[in-house]
Design an enzyme around this catalytic site. Sequence first.
Site, PDB file in Angstrom:
ATOM      1  N   MET A  65     -58.853  -4.627 -52.387  1.00 51.72           N
ATOM      2  CA  MET A  65     -58.932  -5.277 -53.972  1.00 51.72           C
ATOM      3  C   MET A  65     -59.024  -6.657 -53.579  1.00 51.72           C
ATOM      4  SD  MET A  65     -59.753  -4.595 -56.674  1.00 51.72           S
ATOM      5  CE  MET A  65     -59.696  -2.544 -56.400  1.00 51.72           C
ATOM      6  N   CYS A  66     -59.870  -7.341 -52.998  1.00 51.34           N
ATOM      7  CA  CYS A  66     -60.025  -8.744 -53.113  1.00 51.34           C
ATOM      8  C   CYS A  66     -59.286  -9.372 -51.653  1.00 51.34           C
ATOM      9  CB  CYS A  66     -59.564  -9.427 -54.069  1.00 51.34           C
ATOM     10  SG  CYS A  66     -60.187  -9.020 -55.654  1.00 51.34           S
ATOM     11  N   ARG A  67     -59.801 -10.443 -51.243  1.00 48.84           N
ATOM     12  CA  ARG A  67     -59.113 -10.948 -50.151  1.00 48.84           C
ATOM     13  C   ARG A  67     -59.182 -12.706 -50.642  1.00 48.84           C
ATOM     14  NH1 ARG A  67     -56.203  -7.761 -46.872  1.00 48.84           N
ATOM     15  NH2 ARG A  67     -56.048  -7.247 -49.097  1.00 48.84           N
TER      16      ARG A  67
END
Length: 263
Positions: free
Chosen positions: A1-3
Site C-alpha cells: 500500500m504505497c511506497r
Amino acid sequence: MCRHLAYVGPEVRLGELLVAPAHGLYRQSWAPRRQRYGTVNADGFGVGWYAGGDPVPARYRRAGPVWADLSFADLARVVRSGALLGAVRDATLAGADAEAAAAPFAAGTWLFSHNGAVAGWPGSLAPLVASLPPAEVLALEARTDSAFVWALVLARLRAGDDPGRALAGTVAEVAAAAPASRLNLLLTDGTAVTATAWGDTLWYLARPGGGTVVASEPYDDDPAWQEVPDRTLLTASRTEVLLTPLKEPSDTLAPASAEESRT
C-alpha cells in the site's frame, strides 16, 4: 500500500535516489520487494524537493504510474536538491481525486506522505472531524484517508507541536479510532525527516557520501540499511538518526522517552 522515501543531505540529482537504484522508488511502482499490502503502486506518484535556498518546496505530481511519465524521467535526471520526499501510490479505494490524492501533500515548508490505510475509512474517523476547524475540513486537497491524516498532522504543527509530537499524537489518535490502521507517516521541512513505523516496513540508510535516506524499503542491497522496529518514531538529520518507541493508543499520546537509540 504505497511506497515512499525522504532524504536530507548533500545535493543530489532526484534520479540518483528515485530512479537509478536497482530497486528504487521508480521500480517499486511495479515490483516492490517488501510491500506487505497490495502488489503495484500505479495510482499516482509525486516528488517534492527544496531548491535554491527557498524554504517552500516545489512539487511534481501525476495521477498515473510513474513509468508512463517521460517528463518525470527527464526532470529527475537534471534537478538537484539537498532534501526531497517522493512517493508512489496504491489507492485504498477508487476515487476521482486524481493527482490531488498523490503524495507528497504540502503546506508552507512541509512535505508529507502516508504509507498505509485507515481501517473503516471514512466512518471510523468521523468523530475526529470535530477536532479540525471547519475551514480546514472543507479545504482538504483530496477525499482520502491520507489527506485527512495530513490535516490532523498539520493542525498539530500549526498549534505548536514539534514534528515528532505531531506525528506521534496523530498516530495515537487515529489508531485509537481505527485500531487496525497502518500508519507509516513521513514528514520533512527540508532540514530533517520525521517518520513513524506503524503496521508496515520502514528503513533508513546513512549514505557513504553524507546524508540520510528514510524509505519504505531499501533501494539496493547495501548492508548498511537498517530496519526500523514497528511502533517506532524516527527523527533523522543529515548525520544522525534517533529512534523512539511509540506507545499504544491506550497510553499517553507522547512518544516514549526511554529506550531511545542513536545511530
